[in-house]
Design a protein around this motif. Structure first.
Motif: not given
Length: 492
Positions: A323-342
């Motif tokens: 699996r991979e995920f790439d996205a710009p302009d994420l805050t740390i909170g948004e990036a952490a939430a994406k890690l937990r979600e995926l």
């Protein structure tokens, strides 16, 4: 001049105008000019070389054209002249030109009005010209406007390469000069291409010398809607074998980059790809049965891009990126939430991150790693030793020890196959173009850190409290291992 003479002259002008409209080659060779710094008179009529004539025919015959060229062959002049032909003979048309810098954008505009338009008074004159009833032009430092007797206006607008450049305009022609060297090329392409993407028209002309690992190289080498042109060093008839041999002595192997004779030479840059072993048929495989495999997440975080990859390791010490995920302009909170979600429902052994995330912010006094932990993503620090990390990636890639699951990590595959060797440090990969480094830096965190094969599955993970996360974040390696034994693996 009596009425009959004026009418006769008017008919001649109309006939000449119609002939120029129908024959771009005639228009350019009869009315267009270029600057030749070596000539006694710098401004010279544009006399097309045979390969320039052939290139013009192909430009005019195709909606999307991409030109890979050797240096100093007058192709930018050719592109400007082709653009001017459209602006003069298609009233109301717009050309958007994108250059590397604002100064280069200004230079395109200067060439268009000071060298081209200013020297064709038979067809067009500057605003305010006396006794003239034909089209006129005016200019600013970044634009040229041609006004016709009908009131219609054609416009040439130049921009420096920046995200969103040209987004708000609808264009008939999009001209990208030295495309391979433009910053944010992918973002620019996504914003600029829709300005010409209409069922009824709109054309793209992109030209550049080569820079490996760029969007330009990708579009030139891959199967897509672009018509591909290559213009070699000998397109200039004045360049002979003696000139080439002297240039080769002066430049060495760099001659293939600056003055290639074939597309293959242009794409064979000194240093070359850093991971030439990465091929689709050897490193992209169907997803294996990963039951009992240990799972990791590796990341590279920045506001310009957040890259994350999920890697599973088998008991036989084989690894698969699933699996991979790439996205710009994420805050740390948004990036952490994406890690937990995926990662939901998976037992992740560790989340691996580069050590720069442990630097404390002067504003908050906290590290970014600590902020990740506050949002439920506890990170493990890896090494920032770039040569060691590059060697580790190569070791994992050797003999297919690490593969990418089919359809799961296409961006990582693209970056691995295109990233180049650093010309000054051949044992590491180049940091430019920067867009190629995020995914590779993420994978490097896994490769430089991971040392043990998979173990038998442990008991199901548990949800930690915020205090437990804080204790884990502030502990050393031994302390973290103790906390995991005490409380069990966390579930993200």
């Amino acid at each position: 001049m009596d009425t009959a003479e004026r009418d006769a002259l008017h008919r001649v002008r109309e006939g000449e105008w119609a002939h120029c409209r129908a024959n771009a080659h005639y228009f350019i060779e009869t009315y267009c000019h270029i600057e030749d710094k070596d000539a006694a008179e710098i401004i010279q009529p544009f006399r097309l070389w045979p390969m320039q004539r052939e290139a013009l025919s192909e430009i005019l015959s195709n909606r999307l054209t991409i030109i890979l060229k050797a240096r100093q062959l007058g192709i930018t002049w050719l592109a400007l002249s082709a653009a001017l032909h459209e602006l003069l003979f298609c009233e109301g048309h717009t050309c958007i030109a994108l250059s590397r810098t604002e100064e280069e954008a200004k230079e395109l505009v200067r060439r268009l009005w000071a060298v081209e338009l200013k020297n064709m008074p038979e067809l067009v004159r500057e605003d305010g010209a006396a006794n003239w009833g034909g089209p006129t032009y005016s200019h600013t430092v970044l634009s040229v406007t041609i006004t016709f007797p009908s009131g219609q206006k054609s416009a040439f607008r130049a921009f420096a390469s920046a995200g969103g450049a040209g987004r708000s305009f609808t264009a008939n022609l999009l001209l990208l000069d030295e495309w391979a060297f433009q910053e944010n090329a992918r973002e620019i392409w996504l914003s600029a291409y829709p300005t010409i993407n209409r069922p009824t028209g709109g054309r793209v002309l992109g030209l550049s010398t080569i820079e490996r690992g760029t969007l330009f190289e990708e579009l030139y080498t891959e199967d897509n809607g672009f018509h591909k042109l290559f213009i070699p060093w000998y397109a200039d008839p004045r360049r002979d074998a003696a000139w080439y041999e002297q240039t080769r002595r002066d430049l060495g192997d760099l001659i293939m980059q600056e003055y290639p004779a074939t597309p293959e030479e242009a794409l064979t840059i000194p240093g070359g790809a850093f991971f030439p072993e990465v091929k689709r048929h050897t490193h992209v495989r169907a997803a294996p049965d990963m039951e009992g495999w240990r799972r990791y997440v590796c990341i590279d975080y920045g506001l310009d891009m957040f890259s994350a990859h999920w890697v599973a390791v088998s008991p036989e010490n084989r690894a698969a990126v699933y699996r991979e995920f790439d996205a710009p302009d994420l805050t740390i909170g948004e990036a952490a939430a994406k890690l937990r979600e995926l990662s939901a429902g998976e037992r992740i052994e560790q989340m691996l991150a580069p050590p720069d995330l442990w630097s404390r912010s002067q504003e908050s006094g906290k590290s970014r790693a600590a902020i990740f932990a506050e949002h439920g993503a506890v990170l493990t620090k890896t090494s920032n030793d770039l040569p060691a990390g590059c060697a580790a990636i190569k070791e994992w890639l050797r003999d297919g020890g690490l593969t990418l699951c089919e359809g799961a990590a296409e961006n990582l595959f693209r970056c691995l196959s295109r990233i180049q060797r650093d010309k000054a440090r051949p044992n590491v990969y180049a940091k430019e173009p920067h867009a190629l480094t995020h995914d590779v830096d993420s994978l490097r965190c896994f490769c430089v850190y991971w040392t043990h094969p998979a173990e038998a599955p442990r008991a199901a993970g548990v949800t930690w409290t915020r205090d437990q996360y804080d204790d884990y974040e502030n502990a050393g390696e031994a302390g973290r291992a103790y906390l995991i034994r005490k409380w069990g693996e966390p579930v993200w």
